[in-house]
Design a protein around this motif. Structure first.
Motif, PDB file in Angstrom:
ATOM      1  N   MET A 155     -45.663  35.827   0.041  1.00  0.00           N
ATOM      2  CA  MET A 155     -45.759  35.076   1.234  1.00  0.00           C
ATOM      3  C   MET A 155     -44.605  34.584   1.510  1.00  0.00           C
ATOM      4  SD  MET A 155     -48.422  31.873   2.014  1.00  0.00           S
ATOM      5  CE  MET A 155     -48.714  31.371   3.679  1.00  0.00           C
ATOM      6  N   LEU A 156     -43.929  34.609   2.618  1.00  0.00           N
ATOM      7  CA  LEU A 156     -42.948  33.914   3.338  1.00  0.00           C
ATOM      8  C   LEU A 156     -42.949  32.598   3.170  1.00  0.00           C
ATOM      9  CD1 LEU A 156     -40.233  35.399   4.577  1.00  0.00           C
ATOM     10  CD2 LEU A 156     -41.244  34.858   6.615  1.00  0.00           C
ATOM     11  N   GLU A 157     -41.754  32.224   2.528  1.00  0.00           N
ATOM     12  CA  GLU A 157     -41.725  30.544   2.197  1.00  0.00           C
ATOM     13  C   GLU A 157     -41.769  29.854   3.809  1.00  0.00           C
ATOM     14  OE1 GLU A 157     -38.748  32.182   0.748  1.00  0.00           O
ATOM     15  OE2 GLU A 157     -39.833  33.050  -1.186  1.00  0.00           O
ATOM     16  N   ASN A 158     -42.233  28.623   3.727  1.00  0.00           N
ATOM     17  CA  ASN A 158     -42.355  27.940   4.881  1.00  0.00           C
ATOM     18  C   ASN A 158     -41.117  27.586   5.372  1.00  0.00           C
ATOM     19  OD1 ASN A 158     -44.116  26.850   6.729  1.00  0.00           O
ATOM     20  ND2 ASN A 158     -43.745  24.672   5.565  1.00  0.00           N
ATOM     21  N   HIS A 159     -39.863  27.177   4.640  1.00  0.00           N
ATOM     22  CA  HIS A 159     -38.808  26.826   5.332  1.00  0.00           C
ATOM     23  C   HIS A 159     -38.047  28.318   6.114  1.00  0.00           C
ATOM     24  CE1 HIS A 159     -37.331  28.497   1.366  1.00  0.00           C
ATOM     25  NE2 HIS A 159     -36.101  28.778   2.022  1.00  0.00           N
ATOM     26  N   LYS A 160     -38.109  29.452   5.514  1.00  0.00           N
ATOM     27  CA  LYS A 160     -37.968  30.664   5.938  1.00  0.00           C
ATOM     28  C   LYS A 160     -38.564  30.673   7.470  1.00  0.00           C
ATOM     29  CE  LYS A 160     -36.200  33.069   2.051  1.00  0.00           C
ATOM     30  NZ  LYS A 160     -36.318  34.254   1.185  1.00  0.00           N
ATOM     31  N   LEU A 161     -39.839  30.622   7.429  1.00  0.00           N
ATOM     32  CA  LEU A 161     -40.470  30.749   8.592  1.00  0.00           C
ATOM     33  C   LEU A 161     -40.252  29.913   9.631  1.00  0.00           C
ATOM     34  CD1 LEU A 161     -42.953  32.465   9.761  1.00  0.00           C
ATOM     35  CD2 LEU A 161     -44.491  30.731   8.963  1.00  0.00           C
ATOM     36  N   GLU A 162     -39.944  28.483   9.184  1.00  0.00           N
ATOM     37  CA  GLU A 162     -39.347  27.564  10.037  1.00  0.00           C
ATOM     38  C   GLU A 162     -38.091  27.914  10.583  1.00  0.00           C
ATOM     39  OE1 GLU A 162     -39.297  23.698   8.067  1.00  0.00           O
ATOM     40  OE2 GLU A 162     -41.830  23.674   8.109  1.00  0.00           O
ATOM     41  N   ARG A 163     -37.245  28.402  10.019  1.00  0.00           N
ATOM     42  CA  ARG A 163     -36.019  28.999  10.352  1.00  0.00           C
ATOM     43  C   ARG A 163     -35.859  30.119  11.322  1.00  0.00           C
ATOM     44  NH1 ARG A 163     -30.988  27.647  11.762  1.00  0.00           N
ATOM     45  NH2 ARG A 163     -29.380  29.289  11.158  1.00  0.00           N
ATOM     46  N   LEU A 164     -36.996  31.221  11.025  1.00  0.00           N
ATOM     47  CA  LEU A 164     -37.183  32.248  11.723  1.00  0.00           C
ATOM     48  C   LEU A 164     -37.602  31.774  13.148  1.00  0.00           C
ATOM     49  CD1 LEU A 164     -37.687  35.190  12.599  1.00  0.00           C
ATOM     50  CD2 LEU A 164     -39.854  34.861  11.495  1.00  0.00           C
ATOM     51  N   ASN A 165     -38.511  30.649  13.255  1.00  0.00           N
ATOM     52  CA  ASN A 165     -38.956  30.221  14.555  1.00  0.00           C
ATOM     53  C   ASN A 165     -37.942  29.468  15.308  1.00  0.00           C
ATOM     54  OD1 ASN A 165     -41.608  31.401  14.443  1.00  0.00           O
ATOM     55  ND2 ASN A 165     -42.239  29.518  13.250  1.00  0.00           N
ATOM     56  N   ALA A 166     -37.104  28.851  14.544  1.00  0.00           N
ATOM     57  CA  ALA A 166     -35.861  28.069  15.243  1.00  0.00           C
ATOM     58  C   ALA A 166     -34.831  29.072  15.637  1.00  0.00           C
ATOM     59  CB  ALA A 166     -35.388  26.877  14.250  1.00  0.00           C
ATOM     60  N   LEU A 167     -34.485  29.877  15.036  1.00  0.00           N
ATOM     61  CA  LEU A 167     -33.608  30.936  15.520  1.00  0.00           C
ATOM     62  C   LEU A 167     -34.135  31.728  16.663  1.00  0.00           C
ATOM     63  CD1 LEU A 167     -32.049  32.424  12.364  1.00  0.00           C
ATOM     64  CD2 LEU A 167     -30.973  31.141  14.062  1.00  0.00           C
ATOM     65  N   ALA A 168     -35.373  32.106  16.745  1.00  0.00           N
ATOM     66  CA  ALA A 168     -36.161  32.876  17.758  1.00  0.00           C
ATOM     67  C   ALA A 168     -36.223  32.001  19.107  1.00  0.00           C
ATOM     68  CB  ALA A 168     -37.554  33.314  17.495  1.00  0.00           C
ATOM     69  N   ALA A 169     -36.463  30.651  19.101  1.00  0.00           N
ATOM     70  CA  ALA A 169     -36.332  29.878  20.107  1.00  0.00           C
ATOM     71  C   ALA A 169     -34.943  29.676  20.628  1.00  0.00           C
ATOM     72  CB  ALA A 169     -37.006  28.351  19.561  1.00  0.00           C
ATOM     73  N   LYS A 170     -34.124  29.455  19.558  1.00  0.00           N
ATOM     74  CA  LYS A 170     -32.753  29.192  20.211  1.00  0.00           C
ATOM     75  C   LYS A 170     -32.145  30.448  20.727  1.00  0.00           C
ATOM     76  CE  LYS A 170     -28.059  28.259  18.406  1.00  0.00           C
ATOM     77  NZ  LYS A 170     -27.284  27.769  17.327  1.00  0.00           N
ATOM     78  N   LYS A 171     -32.428  31.719  20.234  1.00  0.00           N
ATOM     79  CA  LYS A 171     -32.136  32.837  21.021  1.00  0.00           C
ATOM     80  C   LYS A 171     -32.727  33.020  22.460  1.00  0.00           C
ATOM     81  CE  LYS A 171     -32.246  38.065  20.621  1.00  0.00           C
ATOM     82  NZ  LYS A 171     -32.859  39.010  20.288  1.00  0.00           N
ATOM     83  N   LYS A 172     -34.011  32.552  22.808  1.00  0.00           N
ATOM     84  CA  LYS A 172     -34.391  32.646  24.184  1.00  0.00           C
ATOM     85  C   LYS A 172     -33.735  31.723  24.971  1.00  0.00           C
ATOM     86  CE  LYS A 172     -39.234  34.049  23.327  1.00  0.00           C
ATOM     87  NZ  LYS A 172     -40.812  33.475  23.220  1.00  0.00           N
ATOM     88  N   SER A 173     -33.179  30.101  24.422  1.00  0.00           N
ATOM     89  CA  SER A 173     -32.779  29.539  25.392  1.00  0.00           C
ATOM     90  C   SER A 173     -31.077  29.359  25.565  1.00  0.00           C
ATOM     91  CB  SER A 173     -33.236  28.168  24.886  1.00  0.00           C
ATOM     92  OG  SER A 173     -32.616  27.861  23.487  1.00  0.00           O
ATOM     93  N   GLU A 174     -30.478  29.929  24.518  1.00  0.00           N
ATOM     94  CA  GLU A 174     -29.143  30.121  24.584  1.00  0.00           C
ATOM     95  C   GLU A 174     -28.495  31.109  23.828  1.00  0.00           C
ATOM     96  OE1 GLU A 174     -27.423  27.143  21.543  1.00  0.00           O
ATOM     97  OE2 GLU A 174     -29.080  26.079  22.433  1.00  0.00           O
ATOM     98  N   ASN A 175     -27.167  31.397  23.960  1.00  0.00           N
ATOM     99  CA  ASN A 175     -26.681  32.394  23.001  1.00  0.00           C
ATOM    100  C   ASN A 175     -26.825  31.928  21.569  1.00  0.00           C
ATOM    101  OD1 ASN A 175     -26.363  34.133  25.489  1.00  0.00           O
ATOM    102  ND2 ASN A 175     -24.173  33.330  25.752  1.00  0.00           N
ATOM    103  N   ILE A 176     -26.828  33.017  20.688  1.00  0.00           N
ATOM    104  CA  ILE A 176     -26.604  32.641  19.295  1.00  0.00           C
ATOM    105  C   ILE A 176     -25.747  33.444  18.755  1.00  0.00           C
ATOM    106  CG2 ILE A 176     -29.304  31.842  18.971  1.00  0.00           C
ATOM    107  CD1 ILE A 176     -29.615  34.581  17.802  1.00  0.00           C
ATOM    108  N   SER A 177     -24.963  32.894  17.810  1.00  0.00           N
ATOM    109  CA  SER A 177     -23.774  33.623  17.098  1.00  0.00           C
ATOM    110  C   SER A 177     -24.100  34.849  16.352  1.00  0.00           C
ATOM    111  CB  SER A 177     -23.084  32.839  16.175  1.00  0.00           C
ATOM    112  OG  SER A 177     -24.002  32.619  14.902  1.00  0.00           O
ATOM    113  N   SER A 178     -23.336  36.141  16.229  1.00  0.00           N
ATOM    114  CA  SER A 178     -23.446  37.140  15.459  1.00  0.00           C
ATOM    115  C   SER A 178     -24.260  37.083  14.156  1.00  0.00           C
ATOM    116  CB  SER A 178     -22.533  38.140  15.358  1.00  0.00           C
ATOM    117  OG  SER A 178     -21.429  37.387  14.757  1.00  0.00           O
ATOM    118  N   GLU A 179     -23.758  36.024  13.674  1.00  0.00           N
ATOM    119  CA  GLU A 179     -24.358  35.382  11.930  1.00  0.00           C
ATOM    120  C   GLU A 179     -25.607  35.223  12.115  1.00  0.00           C
ATOM    121  OE1 GLU A 179     -21.400  34.012  13.250  1.00  0.00           O
ATOM    122  OE2 GLU A 179     -20.040  35.149  11.938  1.00  0.00           O
ATOM    123  N   GLU A 180     -26.095  34.245  12.990  1.00  0.00           N
ATOM    124  CA  GLU A 180     -27.311  33.952  13.343  1.00  0.00           C
ATOM    125  C   GLU A 180     -28.285  35.102  13.833  1.00  0.00           C
ATOM    126  OE1 GLU A 180     -27.094  29.140  14.844  1.00  0.00           O
ATOM    127  OE2 GLU A 180     -26.463  30.817  16.349  1.00  0.00           O
TER     128      GLU A 180
END
Length: 78
Positions: A1-26
């Motif tokens: 099972m994917l750890e909770n903090h990784k799932l939260e990070r996945l969701n945060a990055l996906a939301a950030k990608k929709k609302s603004e540009n994200i870095s290549s590292e992100e």
């Protein structure tokens, strides 16, 4: 099972990608987290299907032969 903090990070990055540009590292981190999530999802789904038994309204076992073979092979390994 994917750890909770990784799932939260996945969701945060996906939301950030929709609302603004994200870095290549992100973006690379997002891709890696998505792959881990999909790998986990597929594994869980496969296990669920492999443990499924199909019964018709008359009470007869109508589980597909292919699934029965998979289940038998799994039981023989244990």
């Amino acid at each position: 099972m994917l750890e909770n903090h990784k799932l939260e990070r996945l969701n945060a990055l996906a939301a950030k990608k929709k609302s603004e540009n994200i870095s290549s590292e992100e973006l690379e981190e997002l891709k890696g987290l998505r792959e881990a999530y999909l790998k986990n999802f597929r594994s869980s789904f496969r296990k669920q299907v492999e443990n499924t038994k199909v019964i018709d309204p008359e009470g007869k076992d109508v589980t597909p032969k292919k699934l029965k073979r998979i289940q038998q092979n799994k039981n023989n390994k244990n």
